[in-house]
Design a protein around this motif. Structure first.
Motif, PDB file in Angstrom:
ATOM      1  N   ASP A  52       0.810  -1.214   0.000  1.00 29.82           N
ATOM      2  CA  ASP A  52       0.000   0.000   0.000  1.00 29.82           C
ATOM      3  C   ASP A  52       0.843   1.263   0.000  1.00 29.82           C
ATOM      4  O   ASP A  52       0.517   2.244  -0.638  1.00 29.82           O
ATOM      5  N   GLU A  53       1.901   1.282   0.749  1.00 34.99           N
ATOM      6  CA  GLU A  53       2.757   2.447   0.895  1.00 34.99           C
ATOM      7  C   GLU A  53       4.186   2.058   0.555  1.00 34.99           C
ATOM      8  O   GLU A  53       5.014   1.856   1.435  1.00 34.99           O
ATOM      9  N   PRO A  54       4.508   1.909  -0.739  1.00 36.31           N
ATOM     10  CA  PRO A  54       5.827   1.410  -1.103  1.00 36.31           C
ATOM     11  C   PRO A  54       6.969   2.364  -0.761  1.00 36.31           C
ATOM     12  O   PRO A  54       8.104   1.955  -0.695  1.00 36.31           O
ATOM     13  N   GLN A  55       6.661   3.626  -0.533  1.00 41.48           N
ATOM     14  CA  GLN A  55       7.724   4.574  -0.213  1.00 41.48           C
ATOM     15  C   GLN A  55       8.038   4.498   1.274  1.00 41.48           C
ATOM     16  O   GLN A  55       7.165   4.672   2.113  1.00 41.48           O
ATOM     17  N   PHE A  56       9.291   4.224   1.612  1.00 44.49           N
ATOM     18  CA  PHE A  56       9.674   4.140   3.027  1.00 44.49           C
ATOM     19  C   PHE A  56       9.294   5.430   3.736  1.00 44.49           C
ATOM     20  O   PHE A  56       9.524   6.514   3.249  1.00 44.49           O
ATOM     21  N   GLY A  57       8.720   5.276   4.895  1.00 43.55           N
ATOM     22  CA  GLY A  57       8.369   6.444   5.686  1.00 43.55           C
ATOM     23  C   GLY A  57       6.992   6.992   5.415  1.00 43.55           C
ATOM     24  O   GLY A  57       6.614   8.005   5.973  1.00 43.55           O
ATOM     25  N   ALA A  58       6.215   6.330   4.572  1.00 41.53           N
ATOM     26  CA  ALA A  58       4.869   6.831   4.281  1.00 41.53           C
ATOM     27  C   ALA A  58       3.850   6.058   5.101  1.00 41.53           C
ATOM     28  O   ALA A  58       3.822   4.834   5.071  1.00 41.53           O
ATOM     29  N   GLY A  59       3.011   6.773   5.823  1.00 39.76           N
ATOM     30  CA  GLY A  59       1.918   6.141   6.547  1.00 39.76           C
ATOM     31  C   GLY A  59       0.726   5.987   5.624  1.00 39.76           C
ATOM     32  O   GLY A  59       0.843   6.094   4.399  1.00 39.76           O
ATOM     33  N   THR A  60      -0.429   5.767   6.195  1.00 41.07           N
ATOM     34  CA  THR A  60      -1.638   5.564   5.404  1.00 41.07           C
ATOM     35  C   THR A  60      -2.107   6.883   4.803  1.00 41.07           C
ATOM     36  O   THR A  60      -2.232   7.889   5.508  1.00 41.07           O
ATOM     37  N   LYS A  61      -2.387   6.844   3.494  1.00 39.01           N
ATOM     38  CA  LYS A  61      -2.963   8.014   2.830  1.00 39.01           C
ATOM     39  C   LYS A  61      -4.440   8.085   3.207  1.00 39.01           C
ATOM     40  O   LYS A  61      -5.107   7.060   3.295  1.00 39.01           O
ATOM     41  N   TYR A  62      -4.927   9.258   3.442  1.00 43.10           N
ATOM     42  CA  TYR A  62      -6.329   9.423   3.806  1.00 43.10           C
ATOM     43  C   TYR A  62      -6.918  10.540   2.960  1.00 43.10           C
ATOM     44  O   TYR A  62      -6.174  11.315   2.349  1.00 43.10           O
ATOM     45  N   PRO A  63      -8.217  10.650   2.889  1.00 40.93           N
ATOM     46  CA  PRO A  63      -9.181   9.816   3.606  1.00 40.93           C
ATOM     47  C   PRO A  63      -9.311   8.443   2.958  1.00 40.93           C
ATOM     48  O   PRO A  63      -9.121   8.289   1.760  1.00 40.93           O
ATOM     49  N   ILE A  64      -9.599   7.457   3.819  1.00 41.12           N
ATOM     50  CA  ILE A  64      -9.889   6.131   3.306  1.00 41.12           C
ATOM     51  C   ILE A  64     -11.406   6.040   3.161  1.00 41.12           C
ATOM     52  O   ILE A  64     -12.146   6.639   3.933  1.00 41.12           O
ATOM     53  N   SER A  65     -11.866   5.336   2.146  1.00 39.35           N
ATOM     54  CA  SER A  65     -13.308   5.292   1.867  1.00 39.35           C
ATOM     55  C   SER A  65     -14.028   4.208   2.647  1.00 39.35           C
ATOM     56  O   SER A  65     -15.236   4.307   2.862  1.00 39.35           O
ATOM     57  N   SER A  66     -13.298   3.186   3.060  1.00 36.98           N
ATOM     58  CA  SER A  66     -13.929   2.131   3.845  1.00 36.98           C
ATOM     59  C   SER A  66     -12.898   1.560   4.805  1.00 36.98           C
ATOM     60  O   SER A  66     -11.684   1.711   4.607  1.00 36.98           O
ATOM     61  N   VAL A  67     -13.390   0.916   5.837  1.00 39.88           N
ATOM     62  CA  VAL A  67     -12.494   0.309   6.811  1.00 39.88           C
ATOM     63  C   VAL A  67     -11.780  -0.857   6.135  1.00 39.88           C
ATOM     64  O   VAL A  67     -12.428  -1.735   5.573  1.00 39.88           O
ATOM     65  N   PRO A  68     -10.455  -0.857   6.165  1.00 42.65           N
ATOM     66  CA  PRO A  68      -9.724  -1.975   5.563  1.00 42.65           C
ATOM     67  C   PRO A  68      -9.910  -3.234   6.407  1.00 42.65           C
ATOM     68  O   PRO A  68     -10.459  -3.183   7.506  1.00 42.65           O
ATOM     69  N   ALA A  69      -9.434  -4.346   5.902  1.00 39.97           N
ATOM     70  CA  ALA A  69      -9.430  -5.572   6.699  1.00 39.97           C
ATOM     71  C   ALA A  69      -8.661  -5.282   7.986  1.00 39.97           C
ATOM     72  O   ALA A  69      -7.620  -4.623   7.952  1.00 39.97           O
ATOM     73  N   LEU A  70      -9.194  -5.724   9.087  1.00 40.33           N
ATOM     74  CA  LEU A  70      -8.540  -5.490  10.374  1.00 40.33           C
ATOM     75  C   LEU A  70      -8.233  -6.846  11.013  1.00 40.33           C
ATOM     76  O   LEU A  70      -9.014  -7.360  11.813  1.00 40.33           O
ATOM     77  N   PRO A  71      -7.104  -7.441  10.655  1.00 39.31           N
ATOM     78  CA  PRO A  71      -6.791  -8.805  11.086  1.00 39.31           C
ATOM     79  C   PRO A  71      -6.446  -8.962  12.563  1.00 39.31           C
ATOM     80  O   PRO A  71      -6.275 -10.078  13.035  1.00 39.31           O
ATOM     81  N   PHE A  72      -6.355  -7.861  13.296  1.00 40.46           N
ATOM     82  CA  PHE A  72      -5.960  -7.957  14.695  1.00 40.46           C
ATOM     83  C   PHE A  72      -7.128  -7.776  15.667  1.00 40.46           C
ATOM     84  O   PHE A  72      -6.912  -7.631  16.867  1.00 40.46           O
ATOM     85  N   ILE A  73      -8.359  -7.806  15.147  1.00 40.14           N
ATOM     86  CA  ILE A  73      -9.533  -7.709  16.014  1.00 40.14           C
ATOM     87  C   ILE A  73      -9.449  -8.814  17.070  1.00 40.14           C
ATOM     88  O   ILE A  73      -9.243  -9.985  16.748  1.00 40.14           O
ATOM     89  N   GLY A  74      -9.582  -8.416  18.330  1.00 40.61           N
ATOM     90  CA  GLY A  74      -9.559  -9.382  19.423  1.00 40.61           C
ATOM     91  C   GLY A  74      -8.174  -9.841  19.853  1.00 40.61           C
ATOM     92  O   GLY A  74      -8.037 -10.618  20.793  1.00 40.61           O
ATOM     93  N   LYS A  75      -7.128  -9.363  19.203  1.00 39.76           N
ATOM     94  CA  LYS A  75      -5.759  -9.771  19.549  1.00 39.76           C
ATOM     95  C   LYS A  75      -5.228  -8.913  20.700  1.00 39.76           C
ATOM     96  O   LYS A  75      -5.713  -7.827  20.975  1.00 39.76           O
ATOM     97  N   SER A  76      -4.192  -9.402  21.335  1.00 39.13           N
ATOM     98  CA  SER A  76      -3.562  -8.677  22.437  1.00 39.13           C
ATOM     99  C   SER A  76      -2.451  -7.770  21.912  1.00 39.13           C
ATOM    100  O   SER A  76      -1.966  -7.940  20.786  1.00 39.13           O
ATOM    101  N   ALA A  77      -2.025  -6.857  22.758  1.00 39.45           N
ATOM    102  CA  ALA A  77      -0.894  -5.987  22.403  1.00 39.45           C
ATOM    103  C   ALA A  77       0.369  -6.814  22.188  1.00 39.45           C
ATOM    104  O   ALA A  77       1.174  -6.496  21.309  1.00 39.45           O
ATOM    105  N   GLU A  78       0.523  -7.880  22.952  1.00 35.67           N
ATOM    106  CA  GLU A  78       1.688  -8.751  22.793  1.00 35.67           C
ATOM    107  C   GLU A  78       1.693  -9.391  21.403  1.00 35.67           C
ATOM    108  O   GLU A  78       2.746  -9.508  20.767  1.00 35.67           O
TER     109      GLU A  78
END
Length: 168
Positions: A52-78
């Motif tokens: 998504d962000e091939p340039q080193f140092g780039a965070g997420t571009k916004y605005p995003i139109s929909s919530v992306p897949a969130l694979p860490f739902i229910g996961k711990s900080a560890e």
């Protein structure tokens, strides 16, 4: 584009509405460039930081139109910390500092900032503090090397004195 630090991974361990994500991304924007200092993690291996962000140092571009897949739902900080540690070497994310959005985040706009390791970034122990989401990247970026423990204690003292659950 030049960014002094890699972006910070934003792990959503709870369902976060797109409106909130966009607000947090905008509040952590890099010098009015439409790019956040936060990277919304949407792949279990974190390889979306490459795709998504091939340039080193780039965070997420916004605005995003929909919530992306969130694979860490229910996961711990560890689990989030382990995934970040084990992510491909090529990803341009800070490996020792990250942000977690949880159920409390959706309720009050706060997020948990985490640091992995000791003062020299050695080890896997986690330390954390809650802050309002708009301050996440600023607080990380404003710390000098080796000052997390001192800064964490300062934040906790301020929180206790002001009777706040998190830093504003």
């Amino acid at each position: 584009m030049s960014v002094s630090v890699p972006p910070y991974a934003l792990f959503c361990v709870a369902e976060v509405p797109v409106k909130e994500l966009n607000k947090w991304l905008e509040e952590n924007e890099i010098q009015e460039q439409g790019i956040s200092e936060l990277h919304v993690v949407s792949s279990p291996s974190l390889d979306n930081a490459l795709k998504d962000e091939p340039q080193f140092g780039a965070g997420t571009k916004y605005p995003i139109s929909s919530v992306p897949a969130l694979p860490f739902i229910g996961k711990s900080a560890e689990e989030c910390a382990t995934s970040l540690k084990n992510a491909p070497k090529e990803i341009g994310l800070d490996r020792n500092h990250f942000v977690v959005a949880d159920d409390q985040s959706v309720k009050d706009g706060s997020v948990a900032l985490y640091k992995r390791g000791d003062m020299h970034m050695k080890g896997d122990e986690l330390s954390t503090v809650r802050v309002i989401a708009s301050r996440a990247a600023d607080l990380f970026s404003g710390m000098d090397y080796g000052t997390w423990e001192e800064t964490l204690q300062h934040w906790q003292d301020l929180q206790q004195r002001n009777g706040k659950k998190y830093m504003e």
